[in-house]
Design a protein around this motif. Structure first.
Motif, PDB file in Angstrom:
ATOM      1  N   GLY A  85       0.817  -1.212   0.000  1.00 48.92           N
ATOM      2  CA  GLY A  85       0.000   0.000   0.000  1.00 48.92           C
ATOM      3  C   GLY A  85       0.849   1.260   0.000  1.00 48.92           C
ATOM      4  O   GLY A  85       0.536   2.241  -0.689  1.00 48.92           O
ATOM      5  N   ILE A  86       1.947   1.242   0.758  1.00 48.90           N
ATOM      6  CA  ILE A  86       2.842   2.404   0.814  1.00 48.90           C
ATOM      7  C   ILE A  86       3.619   2.552  -0.488  1.00 48.90           C
ATOM      8  O   ILE A  86       3.655   3.624  -1.097  1.00 48.90           O
ATOM      9  CB  ILE A  86       3.805   2.273   2.006  1.00 48.90           C
ATOM     10  N   PHE A  87       4.261   1.468  -0.934  1.00 45.69           N
ATOM     11  CA  PHE A  87       5.159   1.568  -2.077  1.00 45.69           C
ATOM     12  C   PHE A  87       4.415   1.758  -3.408  1.00 45.69           C
ATOM     13  O   PHE A  87       4.912   2.427  -4.305  1.00 45.69           O
ATOM     14  CB  PHE A  87       6.057   0.331  -2.155  1.00 45.69           C
ATOM     15  N   LEU A  88       3.218   1.190  -3.521  1.00 42.84           N
ATOM     16  CA  LEU A  88       2.474   1.299  -4.778  1.00 42.84           C
ATOM     17  C   LEU A  88       1.527   2.498  -4.814  1.00 42.84           C
ATOM     18  O   LEU A  88       1.388   3.154  -5.840  1.00 42.84           O
ATOM     19  CB  LEU A  88       1.670   0.016  -5.026  1.00 42.84           C
ATOM     20  N   PHE A  89       0.867   2.787  -3.677  1.00 40.32           N
ATOM     21  CA  PHE A  89      -0.191   3.794  -3.671  1.00 40.32           C
ATOM     22  C   PHE A  89       0.046   4.938  -2.688  1.00 40.32           C
ATOM     23  O   PHE A  89      -0.822   5.793  -2.530  1.00 40.32           O
ATOM     24  CB  PHE A  89      -1.543   3.117  -3.352  1.00 40.32           C
ATOM     25  N   ASN A  90       1.198   4.921  -2.004  1.00 37.95           N
ATOM     26  CA  ASN A  90       1.506   5.947  -0.999  1.00 37.95           C
ATOM     27  C   ASN A  90       0.404   6.037   0.060  1.00 37.95           C
ATOM     28  O   ASN A  90       0.082   7.116   0.561  1.00 37.95           O
ATOM     29  CB  ASN A  90       1.721   7.315  -1.657  1.00 37.95           C
TER      30      ASN A  90
END
Length: 311
Positions: A85-90
């Motif tokens: 969630g962090i790395f793909l969609f911030n």
């Protein structure tokens, strides 16, 4: 960025962090993380499928390996939503309750994996030191009962942590340094006295992981003592070769955790990047490497995996 770090709150969310200072390349960093998760989930699922569908692999060593694979699968599934969630969609926000649930599963699964590695060490002791009694000692009902005891231990000792954290009011900066929640980090966000949490966390580390690692070390001392008493060097090497996979799994599990514990408690001013890196290695590398190591080193398992894919 500083305005985010100085946020004061008594709120319902924490902010997770990917790799500090590398926010502009998070999308590129997501590629190796996606590969790690894909290999971990597929690799451990394949091992479980092969062991379940091959009656000849329904032996203690492979049953313990299936326990390890289930634990590694659980760890991957627990950390995957927030990490990707962090790395793909911030997507950095996580609710307090979701954070507490995640840290419960992460710490429980870590303690369960430590217990499984201890059981696998016991399996190697019996196989090498008491080979004639191996089948009578490690019966399937006995393995099931011991596995259940260690499962309950892993859950029971971690269960108080979310409730201990729930009673706090959080009024400090709400930014965590990882892309998942850990007890030792969340408790530092509280504006209350965290002495009980600190002592209980230290007690758990020493009494569970510390005790398990000590018993594993003593098991290898016994194995070496038995193996070195064998006159034939060929038999000696054959016996040691059966322990290589487990020894690698032990190193993969304990080395980064010991390094992380040392940097947290004894190395003042250690770089944040080093702590974050060790944290990622401790959670992501064992589920990735364990199926690879066991597939390569176990001749019977490797042969059945190859046969399943060649059909």
């Amino acid at each position: 960025m500083s305005s985010v770090n100085n946020t004061k709150f008594s709120s319902e969310v924490f902010l997770l962090t990917g790799i500090p200072g590398q926010e502009n390349v998070h999308l590129w960093i997501s590629i190796p993380f996606c590969l790690v998760y894909a290999i971990s989930i597929v690799g451990n699922s394949v091992i479980l499928f092969i062991i379940k569908t091959n009656q000849s692999l329904h032996q203690p060593m492979y049953i313990f390996l299936s326990m390890l694979a289930v634990t590694d699968l659980g760890m991957s599934i627990t950390t995957m939503p927030t990490t990707l969630g962090i790395f793909l969609f911030n997507s950095r926000e996580i609710s307090v309750d979701a954070c507490f649930a995640q840290l419960f599963f992460i710490h429980s699964l870590s303690f369960i994996e430590s217990s499984v590695l201890l059981l696998m060490a016991f399996d190697r002791i019996i196989a090498i030191c008491k080979p004639l009694r191996y089948a009578s000692i490690l019966t399937l009902p006995r393995i099931g009962k011991v596995g259940l005891v260690f499962l309950l231990r892993g859950v029971a000792v971690i269960l108080p942590l979310p409730f201990l954290l729930k009673r706090f009011r959080y009024c400090r900066a709400n930014v965590l340094s990882h892309c998942y929640c850990l007890h030792q980090e969340v408790m530092k966000m509280a504006c209350s006295d965290i002495t009980v949490n600190y002592i209980y966390g230290f007690f758990l580390t020493v009494s569970v992981v510390g005790l398990d690692s000590l018993l594993i070390f003593l098991s290898y001392v016994m194995i070496l003592k038995t193996v070195l008493s064998v006159t034939s060097s060929k038999e000696c090497l054959r016996a040691l070769n059966t322990c290589i996979s487990h020894f690698c799994a032990v190193l993969l599990f304990y080395t980064p955790r010991i390094g992380l514990g040392v940097t947290h408690r004894f190395v003042k001013g250690s770089p944040l990047f080093l702590q974050v890196l060790l944290g990622y290695i401790s959670l992501f590398v064992p589920p990735l490497m364990n199926p690879i190591v066991y597939s390569v080193k176990s001749k019977h398992l490797r042969a059945r995996i190859i046969r399943a894919f060649i059909k």
